[in-house]
Design an enzyme around this catalytic site. Structure first.
Site, mmCIF file in Angstrom:
data_model
loop_
_atom_site.group_PDB
_atom_site.id
_atom_site.type_symbol
_atom_site.label_atom_id
_atom_site.label_comp_id
_atom_site.label_asym_id
_atom_site.label_seq_id
_atom_site.Cartn_x
_atom_site.Cartn_y
_atom_site.Cartn_z
ATOM 1 N N LYS A 193 0.696 -1.212 0.065
ATOM 2 C CA LYS A 193 -0.450 0.208 -0.498
ATOM 3 C C LYS A 193 0.673 1.293 -0.148
ATOM 4 C CE LYS A 193 -1.588 2.443 2.634
ATOM 5 N NZ LYS A 193 -2.127 4.311 2.333
ATOM 6 N N GLU A 267 10.716 0.938 10.241
ATOM 7 C CA GLU A 267 11.606 1.950 9.820
ATOM 8 C C GLU A 267 10.888 3.179 10.149
ATOM 9 O OE1 GLU A 267 12.918 4.449 8.789
ATOM 10 O OE2 GLU A 267 12.806 4.150 6.676
ATOM 11 N N CYS A 301 13.496 11.009 6.761
ATOM 12 C CA CYS A 301 13.249 10.158 8.644
ATOM 13 C C CYS A 301 14.815 10.092 9.475
ATOM 14 C CB CYS A 301 12.690 8.927 8.285
ATOM 15 S SG CYS A 301 13.811 7.626 6.705
ATOM 16 N N GLU A 398 10.200 15.156 15.792
ATOM 17 C CA GLU A 398 10.876 14.993 14.147
ATOM 18 C C GLU A 398 9.936 16.442 13.524
ATOM 19 O OE1 GLU A 398 9.677 11.482 12.148
ATOM 20 O OE2 GLU A 398 11.581 11.457 11.147
#
Ligand code: ADP
Length: 794
Positions: A193, A267, A301, A398
């Site tokens: 997906k 991850e 990331c 983040e």
């Protein structure tokens, strides 16, 4: 268009747009919308709900895409399940041929894919053309090679089955490649997906799969939003889930799959440090920062989003950086001279904007260059925030945008402490001309990827993945293949010896005795000392014939916490030389060997095992201890063959503190089989022995005591294994957990471990005497791979 004379005078860039006619034409042919790609065919785009996909640079509609329902997921999983039967039976060579063909087709269409990716995501064409798409092809080539080599390089391993893969929007096709290439090489089939913001290159990839004649059902692409992903996560026909995305969703997936036995790799997010020492080449460091935080608009990331700079050079570096920022070009992503494109969506732009405002409110000084920013589209200026406190919001969360926050440090120790002061642990970058300092710092950073005097280097031959809340599992390299393989034939294994009926919870079944009344109680072993359980109670250990053979301490949460605290102080174990650890484990093995008879008697009394059975178990435990003593200095890492003039070190590092929950079967051998590989690789262990037969493990601490094992390296807490396992799973300082006790609910342990996202191995019941209870798989599971990239040359 500027006149040539003016351009020569100003030396300014002229417009250099990449043509997109072929992509526009392709989108035109799909005007009716895109269906899902299931079982080798596209579904009818008009069949169900759909959603819009827009170009973030100008807000224009690119396509309508089907919004996958649970039924769509079900059909895709069924197709993948059917396809798995024949795909997994193909030889590695045959599978490799398909992967080569995919790689070639990606290369053939590289410009098309680069333009489509840029239009869908907003990232500059320079990056999709030079980084994303070449790396996609590289991943398929590299894994075509692994398919060829699978039988010889991974003997005893088999594919997992149907893999559900969920990917984010920041590197849409690259993340697809990272997931699909190893899955297929290993013989799995896939339902993937893509992110709702960026599904188009995945659909173009589906066309490539058709072109190369990939068998129907091997790859299925179902588009949709979070609920489509959730349906994939929940589907019972999926044996493995691979997710890249936010830590919050990673945690949801960890919880949703708890106890399902699905193999999982995550991850997740990061807040990666970029550390500049005062002896660094500052001009190179500035270019490094451009790549670290302004590559892909900072929507990376592993972005180097936390600049840690040595105090004496901070102002100098900031000045150079600000000057460089004035030359960055923000604008049309399709322009070949654009450095920073559009942020993926208005939601993301709002999030970045509000976090920068928050940083300002918290006292940071915000710098943005005086460069032109397009008036429409989701553009955000490159931003530097200085004077940031380590605890302020922008230093902790983040941001996932082109925003760098800077802090200073004085000493290398302080740099390491600041760098590790985060829940995450994905990547780090170290800048210093002193290689021994750089490597020393790299070894102390808690992150999965470290770049020395470089940043954002990726290659299919090196693993990528995080420590701590950045997730677990690796993508790329030999280490990444293991995520798509399982050891053994998958058939349930027999139990070791006839031990009679097992009970899991002493508190429910056993007689609880106040500890003061007896002095025969086997104590707990915490921080190198025998310790009375905090509860003040012990429980009766009875033989299979119902006779009381002794008393064990009834450990509780407090005891586990004490053991973890003691382990925290024994950090030297991981830092000791492997030779040193080997010597201590040899000594332990010798001491165990010399007391074999006592252990045999103990096993016989507890379990009712025959003399022969007990002798065999003890002999196997002694051999196994020697085995891991022998292995302590041989679980080598590797130097990966990545780019030229790079040494890419893949180091096997211990997790730190591990929880180990031991089985009731083989009370001594099971304990040794789990504790020894964890210790040999440099972990400190808090072990919960068999609840029913704890006394072999409590006898074991006398061996530990006399074998020079440093205090706190191994603690042993007896009691109700389920309760103690839950406490270990809950504990943030416990970095990994093995549960081999069939009386302990795997779902409970998985769920509780989602707090710090520790990897959990619910290992089932191997044949403890046999080969599958010993070997490299245990060493691999007790370590995490850190890749340290060291470029060399002038
Ligand atoms: P990001 O913050 O990078 O957008 P997300 O974690 O929200 O990351 O999204 C990454 C991927 O996870 C996307 O494909 C998204 O649709 C999917 N996703 C979001 N929520 C869920 C969920 N609850 N279960 C499974 N997948 C989800």
């Amino acid at each position: 268009m500027a006149h040539i004379k003016d351009v020569l005078n100003s030396m300014d860039y002229g417009p250099a747009p990449e043509g997109n006619e072929h992509v526009v034409a392709w989108l035109e042919t799909h005007k009716a919308g895109f269906g899902h790609f299931i079982d080798g065919k596209f579904t009818d785009p008009g069949a169900g709900k759909s959603f819009k996909v827009t170009n973030p640079a100008d807000g224009k509609l690119l396509a309508r895409v089907a919004d996958g329902s649970a039924e769509d997921i079900d059909r895709a999983v069924s197709a993948a399940t059917r396809a798995f039967k024949s795909w997994s039976k193909l030889s590695g060579h045959q599978r490799g041929r398909y992967l080569y063909a995919i790689a070639r087709n990606v290369q053939k269409r590289d410009r098309f894919l680069a333009v489509l990716e840029t239009m869908d995501n907003g990232k500059p064409i320079r990056e999709t053309r030079d980084i994303d798409i070449p790396l996609v092809a590289r991943h398929f080539y590299h894994h075509a090679g692994w398919a060829e080599l699978l039988e010889s390089e991974f003997p005893g391993y088999r594919p997992v089955g149907v893999c559900g893969q969920i990917i984010p929007w920041n590197f849409p096709l690259l993340m697809l490649a990272w997931k699909i290439a190893p899955a297929l090489a290993a013989g799995n089939t896939v339902v993937l997906k893509p992110a709702e913001q960026t599904p188009l290159t995945a659909l173009a990839f589906a066309e490539i799969c058709r072109e190369v004649g990939l068998p129907a059902g091997v790859i299925n692409i179902v588009t949709g939003e979070g609920d489509t992903g959730a349906a994939l996560v929940a589907h019972e026909g999926v044996q493995k889930l691979a997710f890249t995305g936010s830590t919050d969703v990673g945690r949801i997936i960890r919880t949703a799959t708890a106890g399902s036995g699905k193999k999982l790799s995550l991850e997740l997010g990061g807040k990666s440090p970029f550390i500049v020492f005062d002896d660094a080449d500052l001009d190179s460091a500035v270019e490094g920062l451009v790549d670290a935080i302004w590559f892909n608009q900072g929507e990376v990331c592993c972005a180097g989003s936390r600049l840690l700079v040595q105090e004496g050079i901070a102002e100098k570096l900031y000045a150079k950086l600000r000057a460089r920022m004035e030359t960055l070009r923000v604008g049309s992503p399709l322009d070949k001279s654009t450095d920073i494109g559009a942020v993926v969506s208005t939601e993301q732009l709002e999030r970045i904007t509000s976090l920068v405002e928050k940083g300002r409110a918290e006292g940071a000084e915000v710098f943005q260059p005086s460069i032109a920013i397009p008036g429409t589209g989701t553009f955000f200026a490159p931003t530097l925030m200085t004077g940031v406190e380590p605890a302020s919001t922008v230093a902790v969360v983040e941001i996932f945008g082109p925003v760098l926050v800077a802090m200073t440090f004085r000493t290398p120790d302080e740099a390491v402490a600041l760098a590790n002061n985060t829940r995450f642990g994905l990547a780090a970058s170290v800048w210093s001309e002193n290689i021994s300092r750089s490597l020393d710092v790299a070894s102390r950073l808690k992150a999965g990827v470290i770049w020395i005097n470089a940043t954002n280097l990726f290659d299919a031959a090196a693993g990528f993945g995080g420590y701590r809340e950045s997730g677990f599992g690796r993508e790329g390299g030999r280490e990444g293949l293991f995520e798509y393989l399982v050891l053994g034939d998958g058939k349930p294994k027999g139990k070791t010896a006839a031990m009679g009926a097992l009970v899991a919870a002493p508190s429910a079944t056993a007689e609880i005795v106040a500890i003061d009344e007896v002095d025969r109680t086997a104590k707990l072993f915490i921080g190198g000392k025998q310790a009375r359980p905090d509860s003040g109670y012990s429980y009766a250990v009875t033989s299979s014939a119902g006779k009381q053979v002794g008393l064990a301490g009834l450990g509780n949460r407090k005891d586990i916490r004490n053991a973890v605290e003691a382990a925290g102080k024994a950090e030297g174990w991981g830092a000791a030389t492997a030779h040193n650890r080997a010597q201590i484990l040899y000594y332990l093995a010798e001491n165990l060997s010399s007391r074999s008879e006592e252990f045999e008697a103990r096993l016989r009394a507890m379990t009712g095992a025959s003399k022969r059975q007990a002798a065999e178990e003890v002999a196997a435990a002694v051999r196994r201890t020697f085995f891991y003593a022998g292995f302590a200095d041989k679980h080598d890492g590797a130097v990966h063959s990545t780019k030229s003039r790079h040494v890419t070190l893949a180091m096997n590092e211990p997790f730190g503190i591990m929880g180990v929950v031991c089985p009731d079967e083989a009370p001594l051998l099971g304990f040794v089989s789990l504790v020894m590989p964890a210790l040999a690789t440099g972990n400190r262990v808090v072990a919960v022995p068999s609840s029913r037969y704890p006394l072999a493990a409590t006898d074991f601490y006398q061996i530990v005591d006399t074998s020079d094992v440093p205090d706190g390296v191994l603690s042993i807490v007896t009691g109700n294994a389920a309760e103690l396992a839950k406490t270990l799973a809950d504990h943030d300082e416990v970095a990994a957990l093995w549960n081999f006790n069939s009386g302990v609910d795997a779902a409970l342990v998985d769920k509780a471990s989602s707090g710090n996202l520790k990897p959990v191995w619910n290992g089932g019941s191997p044949d403890w005497q046999g080969g599958d209870a010993q070997g490299r798989e245990y060493l691999r599971r007790a370590t995490q791979v850190k890749n340290i990239w060291v470029p060399y040359g002038e």
